[in-house]
Design an enzyme around this catalytic site. Structure first.
Site, PDB file in Angstrom:
ATOM      1  CB  THR A  51      -0.891   0.079   1.229  1.00 24.20           C
ATOM      2  OG1 THR A  51      -0.206   0.051   2.440  1.00 24.20           O
ATOM      3  CG2 THR A  51      -1.851  -1.120   1.208  1.00 24.20           C
ATOM      4  CB  VAL A  53       1.046   5.499   3.699  1.00 24.45           C
ATOM      5  CG1 VAL A  53       1.831   5.958   5.044  1.00 24.45           C
ATOM      6  CG2 VAL A  53       0.243   6.537   3.245  1.00 24.45           C
ATOM      7  CB  CYS A  54       2.479   0.152   4.171  1.00 23.93           C
ATOM      8  SG  CYS A  54       0.998   0.265   5.431  1.00 23.93           S
ATOM      9  CB  THR A  55       5.154   0.975  -0.367  1.00 22.67           C
ATOM     10  OG1 THR A  55       4.373  -0.046  -0.362  1.00 22.67           O
ATOM     11  CG2 THR A  55       6.370   0.816  -1.190  1.00 22.67           C
ATOM     12  CG  LEU A  58       7.406  -1.703   5.887  1.00 22.72           C
ATOM     13  CD1 LEU A  58       8.305  -2.357   6.893  1.00 22.72           C
ATOM     14  CD2 LEU A  58       6.447  -0.784   6.588  1.00 22.72           C
TER      15      LEU A  58
END
Length: 161
Positions: A51, A53-55, A58
């Protein structure tokens, strides 16, 4: 949603399946909180692999791993997706930290970040070498994340205490 551990308290023990990208290999194994004793640990709960923001989150932590390692800290990402999804995510973005699978959200509940609808709130917990929570940030909306620099500054503060 349960309550989150309090600053200064021991964090709950857990063991989750996961894996880490090491060169071309994705090494799968179980990760137990107890095995991290002796080093600081950054637990980054995130809603989902691949996703936007998650990408970004991380990838920023992965590119900052040397900074975390210099502070004698490990970084573990935790989300509800399975290990196969984590492997695909790690390979697609060159993520170099362990990604742990919490499909039943039991660990998210232990940390008070399981949320109806979205599954898991974006949250970061900094745990010292003795397993004591020293800093946390739990997002209400999760559209932003704590930067690697912010986490490194907080970890530096832990090390000087």
């Amino acid at each position: 949603m349960g309550s989150s551990p309090h600053i200064g308290s021991r964090v709950p023990e857990f063991t989750l399946a996961g894996g880490v990208l090491d060169g071309d290999a994705f090494e799968r194994r179980d990760y137990a909180l107890a095995e991290a004793r002796g080093r600081s640990l950054v637990l980054a709960f995130y809603p989902g692999d691949n996703t936007a923001v998650c990408t970004k989150q991380l990838c920023s932590y992965s590119s900052g791993l040397e900074t975390f390692e210099a502070l004698d800290a490990e970084v573990w990402g935790i989300s509800p997706q399975g290990v196969d999804s984590h492997e695909s995510f790690a390979r697609a973005h060159g993520l170099r930290m362990p990604l742990l699978a919490d499909p039943g959200r039991e660990t998210a509940r232990l940390f008070g970040v399981a949320a109806p609808g979205i599954g898991v709130r974006r949250a970061v917990f900094l745990i010292d070498a003795d397993g004591v929570l020293r800093w946390k940030h739990v997002a209400l909306l999760g559209a932003t994340f704590q930067s690697a620099d912010t986490l490194a500054d907080q970890l530096s503060g832990i090390k000087t205490k």
